[in-house]
Every structure is written in structure tokens, then in C-alpha cells.
Design a protein around this motif. Structure first.
Motif, short mmCIF file in Angstrom:
data_model
loop_
_atom_site.label_atom_id
_atom_site.label_comp_id
_atom_site.label_asym_id
_atom_site.label_seq_id
_atom_site.Cartn_x
_atom_site.Cartn_y
_atom_site.Cartn_z
N PHE A 250 0.77 -1.08 -0.17
CA PHE A 250 -0.01 -0.21 0.01
C PHE A 250 0.89 1.13 0.01
O PHE A 250 0.67 2.23 -0.65
CB PHE A 250 -1.00 -0.12 1.35
N ARG A 251 1.91 1.38 0.79
CA ARG A 251 2.89 2.43 0.60
C ARG A 251 3.73 2.70 -0.64
O ARG A 251 3.99 3.81 -0.66
CB ARG A 251 3.83 2.20 1.93
N GLU A 252 3.72 1.58 -1.27
CA GLU A 252 4.42 1.96 -2.82
C GLU A 252 3.49 2.52 -3.57
O GLU A 252 3.73 3.20 -4.62
CB GLU A 252 4.55 0.21 -3.18
N VAL A 253 2.00 2.52 -3.51
CA VAL A 253 1.26 3.44 -4.47
C VAL A 253 0.21 4.46 -3.59
O VAL A 253 -0.39 5.18 -4.49
CB VAL A 253 0.16 2.20 -4.93
N LEU A 254 0.27 4.47 -2.34
CA LEU A 254 -0.50 5.52 -1.61
C LEU A 254 0.66 6.09 -0.67
O LEU A 254 1.29 5.70 0.01
CB LEU A 254 -1.56 4.88 -0.82
N PRO A 255 0.49 7.62 -0.69
CA PRO A 255 -0.55 8.51 -1.11
C PRO A 255 -0.12 8.71 -2.53
O PRO A 255 -0.80 9.34 -3.28
CB PRO A 255 -0.50 9.53 -0.25
N ARG A 256 1.10 8.52 -2.89
CA ARG A 256 1.80 8.48 -4.26
C ARG A 256 2.52 7.75 -4.64
O ARG A 256 3.30 7.03 -4.14
CB ARG A 256 2.60 10.05 -4.27
N GLU A 257 2.19 7.14 -5.83
CA GLU A 257 2.89 5.80 -6.45
C GLU A 257 4.21 6.07 -6.65
O GLU A 257 4.80 7.33 -7.15
CB GLU A 257 2.29 5.71 -7.72
N HIS A 258 5.38 5.22 -6.07
CA HIS A 258 6.79 5.43 -6.41
C HIS A 258 6.98 5.01 -7.65
O HIS A 258 6.69 4.08 -8.41
CB HIS A 258 7.42 4.45 -5.20
N GLU A 259 8.08 6.12 -8.20
CA GLU A 259 8.27 5.82 -9.48
C GLU A 259 10.04 5.95 -9.76
O GLU A 259 10.60 6.80 -8.77
CB GLU A 259 7.83 6.49 -10.67
N GLU A 260 10.58 5.42 -10.55
CA GLU A 260 11.88 5.71 -10.85
C GLU A 260 12.19 6.15 -12.37
O GLU A 260 11.37 5.68 -13.25
CB GLU A 260 12.95 4.49 -10.50
#
Length: 268
Positions: free
Chosen positions: A54-64
Motif C-alpha cells: 500500500f505504501r508503494e502506491v499511496l498516497p503517491r505511486e513510487h516511480e523511478e
């Protein structure tokens, strides 16, 4: 997926959270049949994995940001595309291309049945000093009287039991032989291994799992070591007889009129 700087894009950041979550579910279910400690560890792994996911997509999706590699130039092929015409034969094969004839399966079933019966009689003589014991035990599969008969009665000759056992054995042997003829061409390599060892062990496992429910009295009398030996004897003999037969091509490429025998092709 958003565009990054020149020559790069934004892609989802890698994470092990889904893997940890799946591992936790696996341990949780495995603990139901092993130990409660395994399930407790599974619950902990599941919660850690789920929270991390959940923390990978909320509140903001993690990207590289991932750099783009320059695409290689594609050289056009000098060959033209060959298109299939409707009704063209041999454009697609259905496996198996060759099968054993029905006669091979029947011969294999009869040969395997004879080998199995001979070994069963040997078992009766060695274990119970009577050739009729195993025959009467086979008849018990279709006779309640034989199912509940004492061991002394199973060691005596019974004409009705002999006929019933012969009918059961003959029908099953031929049916399994036909099944061998249909299945052996689809096995990846030597059919004697699959037909002589793997298949008998598989159906022995199915019978062992179901017989206690279907016929508990018969299940209590079966000597499984000899039972497995007779099944393997049947499988080896039937498999070898079928495998040594000549295969015939299937009629998958022939038109319906030829397959039904209405028309034949004249090759002269």
C-alpha cells in the motif's frame, strides 16, 4: 507511466512487497496442515507485505526514472508475406499426427491382463496357499457376498466368482489397453516408462484414495504391495505391446468424404 527527461521515462519503482505478501499467504495456508507457528509467521509476513504494498502506491505511486535505449533500425525483409488460402490442406497440424490402431490397444490390454492374472495367481499361492483367493477378491468388487465372505471362503473355488472376476478383469484390461493406445503417442519420450510405471502408480493412488469410501471391506483386504506389482506388470506388458505396434497417420488432413469412406484418393 509518465515521460521523464530527454531520453528517459518514469516507471513504477521495483518492490518486493507483492512477493512478501504472497509468501505470507503461502505460509498461512501451509500452517493449516502443519503447525500453527507456520501460520503465525505467515500472518506477520502477509501484514508486512500488504502494508509495504500500500505504501508503494499511496498516497503517491513510487516511480523511478529509466533511461531509454536507442532503438535499433529494423531492416525490411526482402521476402513477401505468404498468405494462407481458405481450404488449403496441411496449414496446421493437430497433435498427435500419428496414433496406434485400436487393435494395438486391444492386443496390449489382453497381453497385460494375462500377465496381471498370472502374477495375481502366484500371489494367491504364495500368500494364501490358494490360486482362488485373489480371483475371489477381485469378484468381491462386484459381489457383496464375496466382500463379506471369510478368508476361508475366499480360498475356495467358486464358479460364479470366477466368471464375475473374469468379466471384470477382461473388460477393464481391454478398456485400459485402448486407453494406452490413445495416450502413449502423446507422451514425450519412451512410452514404456509412462505406460509401465507412471500410469499404474497414478491409478493405484486414485484407487487407494477412493476405495476406503467406495468399499471399506474390500479396502481392508487388499495387499497393496502385490496390488502395485500386478498393476506395474500390466502396464509394462501392455505398454510394450502397444509401443511395438506400427502407428498410423490420423485423418486430420483428409476431407470429410474420405474420412467417412465415401471417397478415396486414386494415386495411380
Amino acid at each position: 507511466m509518465a515521460s521523464g527527461g530527454p531520453g528517459s521515462i518514469h516507471a513504477p519503482a521495483p518492490t518486493a512487497a507483492p512477493l512478501v505478501t504472497a509468501f505470507g499467504v503461502t505460509l498461512l495456508l501451509a500452517g493449516l496442515v502443519t503447525s500453527a507457528i507456520v501460520s503465525v509467521v505467515g500472518v506477520v509476513a502477509f501484514v508486512v507485505g500488504a502494508v509495504g504494498w500500500f505504501r508503494e502506491v499511496l498516497p503517491r505511486e513510487h516511480e523511478e526514472e529509466v533511461a531509454l535505449e536507442p532503438a535499433a533500425a529494423i531492416a525490411p525483409s526482402p521476402h513477401a508475406v505468404q498468405r494462407l488460402a481458405a481450404g488449403t490442406a496441411r496449414h496446421r497440424a493437430r497433435l498427435p499426427v500419428e496414433v496406434y490402431p485400436y487393435s494395438a490397444g486391444i492386443k496390449g490390454g489382453i497381453a497385460g491382463g494375462i500377465a496381471m492374472a498370472a502374477l495375481a495367481v502366484v500371489h494367491g499361492l504364495l500368500a494364501h496357499r490358494s490360486p482362488w483367493y485373489t480371483i475371489n477378491l477381485l469378484a468381491a468388487a462386484g459381489s457383496s457376498a464375496m466382500t463379506n465372505a471369510p478368508e476361508a471362503a475366499l480360498s475356495q473355488f467358486d464358479a460364479q466368482a470366477l466368471l464375475l472376476a473374469f468379466a471384470i478383469h477382461a473388460v477393464l484390461s481391454v478398456l485400459v489397453g485402448l486407453l494406452y493406445g490413445a495416450l502413449l503417442p502423446m507422451f514425450p519420450w519412451h512410452p514404456a516408462f509412462w505406460g509401465g510405471l507412471v500410469a499404474p502408480l497414478m491409478w493405484t493412488g486414485l484407487i487407494a484414495a477412493a476405495l476406503d469410501v467406495v468399499n471399506p471391506a474390500l479396502n481392508a483386504r487388499i495387499e497393496w504391495g502385490w496390488f502395485v506389482a500386478t498393476q506395474i506388470a500390466f502396464g509394462l506388458v501392455a505398454g510394450l505391446v502397444v509401443a511395438r505396434s506400427s502407428r498410423i497417420a490420423t485423418f486430420q488432413h483428409a476431407p470429410l468424404a474420405v474420412r467417412s469412406g465415401i471417397e478415396t484418393q486414386d494415386d495411380r
